[in-house]
Write a protein that holds these residues in place. Structure first.
Motif, PDB file in Angstrom:
ATOM      1  N   TYR A  57       0.831  -1.204   0.000  1.00  0.00           N
ATOM      2  CA  TYR A  57       0.000   0.000   0.000  1.00  0.00           C
ATOM      3  C   TYR A  57       0.864   1.252   0.000  1.00  0.00           C
ATOM      4  CZ  TYR A  57      -4.156  -2.717   1.100  1.00  0.00           C
ATOM      5  OH  TYR A  57      -5.200  -3.602   1.047  1.00  0.00           O
ATOM      6  N   PRO A  58       0.541   2.235  -0.848  1.00  0.00           N
ATOM      7  CA  PRO A  58       1.165   3.540  -0.693  1.00  0.00           C
ATOM      8  C   PRO A  58       0.567   4.195   0.558  1.00  0.00           C
ATOM      9  CG  PRO A  58      -0.248   3.476  -2.664  1.00  0.00           C
ATOM     10  CD  PRO A  58      -0.338   2.147  -1.993  1.00  0.00           C
ATOM     11  N   VAL A  59       1.396   4.857   1.349  1.00  0.00           N
ATOM     12  CA  VAL A  59       0.946   5.405   2.630  1.00  0.00           C
ATOM     13  C   VAL A  59       1.436   6.840   2.789  1.00  0.00           C
ATOM     14  CG1 VAL A  59       0.993   5.117   5.140  1.00  0.00           C
ATOM     15  CG2 VAL A  59       1.087   3.107   3.674  1.00  0.00           C
ATOM     16  N   VAL A  60       0.553   7.676   3.332  1.00  0.00           N
ATOM     17  CA  VAL A  60       0.897   9.047   3.710  1.00  0.00           C
ATOM     18  C   VAL A  60       0.443   9.233   5.156  1.00  0.00           C
ATOM     19  CG1 VAL A  60       0.415  11.498   3.320  1.00  0.00           C
ATOM     20  CG2 VAL A  60       0.592   9.939   1.367  1.00  0.00           C
ATOM     21  N   ALA A  61       1.351   9.692   5.998  1.00  0.00           N
ATOM     22  CA  ALA A  61       0.986  10.041   7.375  1.00  0.00           C
ATOM     23  C   ALA A  61       0.975  11.565   7.446  1.00  0.00           C
ATOM     24  CB  ALA A  61       1.977   9.459   8.373  1.00  0.00           C
ATOM     25  N   SER A  78      -5.788  19.656   1.980  1.00  0.00           N
ATOM     26  CA  SER A  78      -4.708  20.105   1.092  1.00  0.00           C
ATOM     27  C   SER A  78      -3.743  18.954   0.796  1.00  0.00           C
ATOM     28  CB  SER A  78      -3.977  21.314   1.667  1.00  0.00           C
ATOM     29  OG  SER A  78      -3.212  20.952   2.788  1.00  0.00           O
ATOM     30  N   VAL A  79      -3.554  18.055   1.742  1.00  0.00           N
ATOM     31  CA  VAL A  79      -2.738  16.861   1.485  1.00  0.00           C
ATOM     32  C   VAL A  79      -3.469  15.951   0.497  1.00  0.00           C
ATOM     33  CG1 VAL A  79      -1.781  14.763   2.528  1.00  0.00           C
ATOM     34  CG2 VAL A  79      -1.561  16.960   3.723  1.00  0.00           C
ATOM     35  N   LEU A  80      -4.752  15.717   0.738  1.00  0.00           N
ATOM     36  CA  LEU A  80      -5.534  14.828  -0.131  1.00  0.00           C
ATOM     37  C   LEU A  80      -5.559  15.324  -1.570  1.00  0.00           C
ATOM     38  CD1 LEU A  80      -8.582  14.058   2.198  1.00  0.00           C
ATOM     39  CD2 LEU A  80      -6.538  12.651   1.798  1.00  0.00           C
ATOM     40  N   ASP A  81      -5.574  16.639  -1.745  1.00  0.00           N
ATOM     41  CA  ASP A  81      -5.593  17.210  -3.088  1.00  0.00           C
ATOM     42  C   ASP A  81      -4.342  16.870  -3.890  1.00  0.00           C
ATOM     43  OD1 ASP A  81      -8.085  18.305  -2.618  1.00  0.00           O
ATOM     44  OD2 ASP A  81      -7.319  20.316  -2.165  1.00  0.00           O
ATOM     45  N   ALA A 102     -12.700  16.162   6.279  1.00  0.00           N
ATOM     46  CA  ALA A 102     -11.814  16.268   5.113  1.00  0.00           C
ATOM     47  C   ALA A 102     -12.234  15.331   3.977  1.00  0.00           C
ATOM     48  CB  ALA A 102     -10.374  15.974   5.527  1.00  0.00           C
ATOM     49  N   GLY A 103     -12.784  14.176   4.314  1.00  0.00           N
ATOM     50  CA  GLY A 103     -13.152  13.215   3.286  1.00  0.00           C
ATOM     51  C   GLY A 103     -14.540  13.375   2.714  1.00  0.00           C
ATOM     52  N   ALA A 104     -15.317  14.277   3.293  1.00  0.00           N
ATOM     53  CA  ALA A 104     -16.705  14.455   2.849  1.00  0.00           C
ATOM     54  C   ALA A 104     -16.761  14.910   1.389  1.00  0.00           C
ATOM     55  CB  ALA A 104     -17.416  15.471   3.739  1.00  0.00           C
TER      56      ALA A 104
END
Length: 134
Positions: A57-61, A78-81, A102-104
């Motif tokens: 899995y690619p992962v971002v913390a 802003s990270v998700l974008d 943030a996920g909405a």
């Protein structure tokens, strides 16, 4: 504790990724975006990150600035974008409140995973939940 958390997170993720597919038709795994809670930092996910990456899995913390739910959700947004493709958001403690906002309405967010996390009802805050159940 992190071993148990990673087992829960990996178990949930493995269950959602267990759809059989031909190698050529197999889609890329979603990026797992981890959001820590209050009184912690992104390094609290290190053991989980190691296990998820070992499973491909690619992962971002994401760093949570802890400036309030609206500001923290905007920071995560802003990270998700900047993360291409499907994403699974995982929140611990207060991070649950942040991933909820943030996920909405993001079609690329395929799942929200709450690891011992707050999931307030609309209009409710994590602080209200804490006070409600001392």
């Amino acid at each position: 504790m992190l071993g148990a958390l990673s087992a829960v997170a990996i178990g949930l993720l493995a269950a959602s990724a267990a759809t059989p597919a031909l190698a050529a038709d197999k889609p890329a795994k979603p990026t797992i975006v981890l959001e820590h809670g209050a009184f912690a930092d992104a390094s609290s996910w290190n053991a989980v990150i190691e296990e998820l990456r070992a499973d491909g899995y690619p992962v971002v913390a994401a760093a949570n600035p802890l400036r309030g739910p609206a500001n923290d959700a905007a920071a995560l947004r802003s990270v998700l974008d900047h993360v291409a493709g499907p994403k699974i958001l995982v929140g611990h403690s207060y991070g649950g409140s942040v991933i909820s906002v943030a996920g909405a309405n993001d079609p690329q967010v395929k799942a929200l995973v709450y690891v011992a996390a707050f999931l307030p009802a609309p209009g409710e805050t994590a602080l209200e939940l804490t006070n409600k159940y001392p």
